[in-house]
Design a protein around this motif. Sequence first.
Motif, short mmCIF file in Angstrom:
data_model
loop_
_atom_site.label_atom_id
_atom_site.label_comp_id
_atom_site.label_asym_id
_atom_site.label_seq_id
_atom_site.Cartn_x
_atom_site.Cartn_y
_atom_site.Cartn_z
N LEU A 148 64.10 45.06 21.36
CA LEU A 148 63.77 43.73 20.88
C LEU A 148 64.48 42.65 21.70
N ASP A 186 65.76 50.42 19.03
CA ASP A 186 64.79 49.38 18.69
C ASP A 186 65.39 47.99 18.85
N LEU A 192 56.27 43.25 22.72
CA LEU A 192 56.76 44.55 22.26
C LEU A 192 55.71 45.64 22.44
N HIS A 213 61.15 46.65 14.33
CA HIS A 213 62.26 46.31 15.21
C HIS A 213 63.20 45.28 14.57
#
Length: 626
Positions: free
Chosen positions: A387, A383, A483, A555
Amino acid sequence: MSGVSGTGSAVGEEWGARAARSRALAVLRVRGRALGLAVLPAAVAVVLYAGEVTGHFSGTGWGTARWVVTALAVVVLLAATAVALVVARARPAATPTVELAETAAPDLYRLVRDLADRLGVPAPAAIALTPDCDSWLEDRTHRAHRTHHAGGGTGGAPVLVIGSPFLWWMRVGELRAVLAPVVAGTGPAAHPDIAAARRFVRGLDAAIAVPRTPGLDPVRRLGARGVGQVARVLLRACRGHAAEMERGVAAAGSERAQEVDYGVRIVAQEQVGLAYAGWDRLLTRVALPAWRMGRWPVKLDAGVVSALTELSRRDRLADGFSSRLGERPACDLLEEPGAVDEAASLLAARLFHGGPAEPGPDWSPVEWSQYPEEVVDRKWRTDAARLHQVLDGIDAAAAGPGAPPPTDGPTLTRVIDRLTMTAPGPAVGATAEATETPIEAAADQDDRADLADSADLADFDPLDDLDDDSPPNPAADALAGALSALLAREEAAREARVAAESARGRTAAAAPVPDRGATAYEGVGAYEGVSGPDGPLPLFPLQPPRSGRDLLADHVTAMVCCAAVDTAEAVPGLDWLDGPALLLGGERATDLGPRVLSLVEDGDPEPLRDWLARTGVRPEKPVRLV
């Protein structure tokens, strides 16, 4: 008529059985009326021809009427024959289960047969397990089920389907008490009228789904739709009677089961609710993050015991439940509980997440002891890498072509500074395109016209789920949109891989399999396949799609956890009720979530910075990514 006495139980059972038989006859009358309507034109044609022979119906007009009615009778009879054949041959839906051969669970089969003898009803034909907290009888006498699963549905008795979490959490006596009303249902199920009514209703239900069968040519699909419409009308006519019939069967079974372990059943029902709560929490909080990482826990049922034991430690209402663990668990009735648990865990992943049917390079098992390192730590770093990939795309889109890459590296400070920016970033579409790799960008140029025609992608807006009254944070909105777009592409690629693997699995299943003989159980070989519909998986998604800000909060939390592990000697951990956990000094960090939400929702970094300073986390240090 409370039902606790022998007389009351007999009266209640007789009432339920009579009600079920009465409703079954009502269902069969619907079938009879449909049959009478189908042969009515033929009967009229016979009368007209008989009138011609006897001289009562003579003349040109009667001759024309005879030919018209005869043609109508032929058409109606052909259509009725087609409907009857489709209803009789259509494969009824079957619950996906793990088949249990008698050699794999002789003690469990012995318990069920003894229970059936005490209740005075036929024993179930076979036993199967389902990854759910429920138990029921399922008729698998249809020849399609017998062909695909020779171990289930032999004879005329139904198959007993047991929820696999029950075997691990319940004790043997509790399981027997819970199964008593279910097994008692084999008595009414053996009645010819009830069995015929159930076959008719299941055939209608299966006929409705025939038009959706893949591989039909246009003519056959058109005919199947016509049959489906007729089946839908018939099913609507007998739906109420069928529901009341099943209630009568359940009432009769419940009344008969009161003669066996009635007191234990009252206590066992409490364990049913507790097992359901623990199973739901384990799937949504613990198993789902692993499934999303391409890993599936191999001992989900054993994890239920750990989750409920943890619940009994935390919740005073559950005090005393853990003391039951000293008694013999129902899973001891299995010869190899570990193999059965593994098969049920893989089936749960297929049903609730849509994972492949077999392990592979992108779908591997994980033990609970490996969960913190293999799932939690990897999830956080994946994650965090995603990001920063989005941040790199946004920076590249803002700087223009030829600009040097950012030099601050994957740090938590970079994320905090970006979320506290007051000026809005580039448009969501621009950031989504900027996060693509060169290969993805080239593929998108070839498929852009097709994607533009897709209604689902055209209507997709990752900010739709944001509340109108949410505090404005343009930087968070842009980051959340990018995202969401990146995760949508990753999910589409995953579904494409799963679909391809499922297609290969169906092709392999259709190939002829050499006869292995009626040998006994051999390890996990008894659980190579599962029964169920051929439709798309998952059948039961655990969670609705997450909003853009929910994804962003997850995230950012992962980034904070990575920084804590790399700079503050924190470790990833597993909480049986809440899933992945960050452990600081051996204690779970429970106050991190509200501080991350303050940063994402309000753009206020001070609560998170205070937490970082107090725990010794250094946000300026780069973290290790996947």
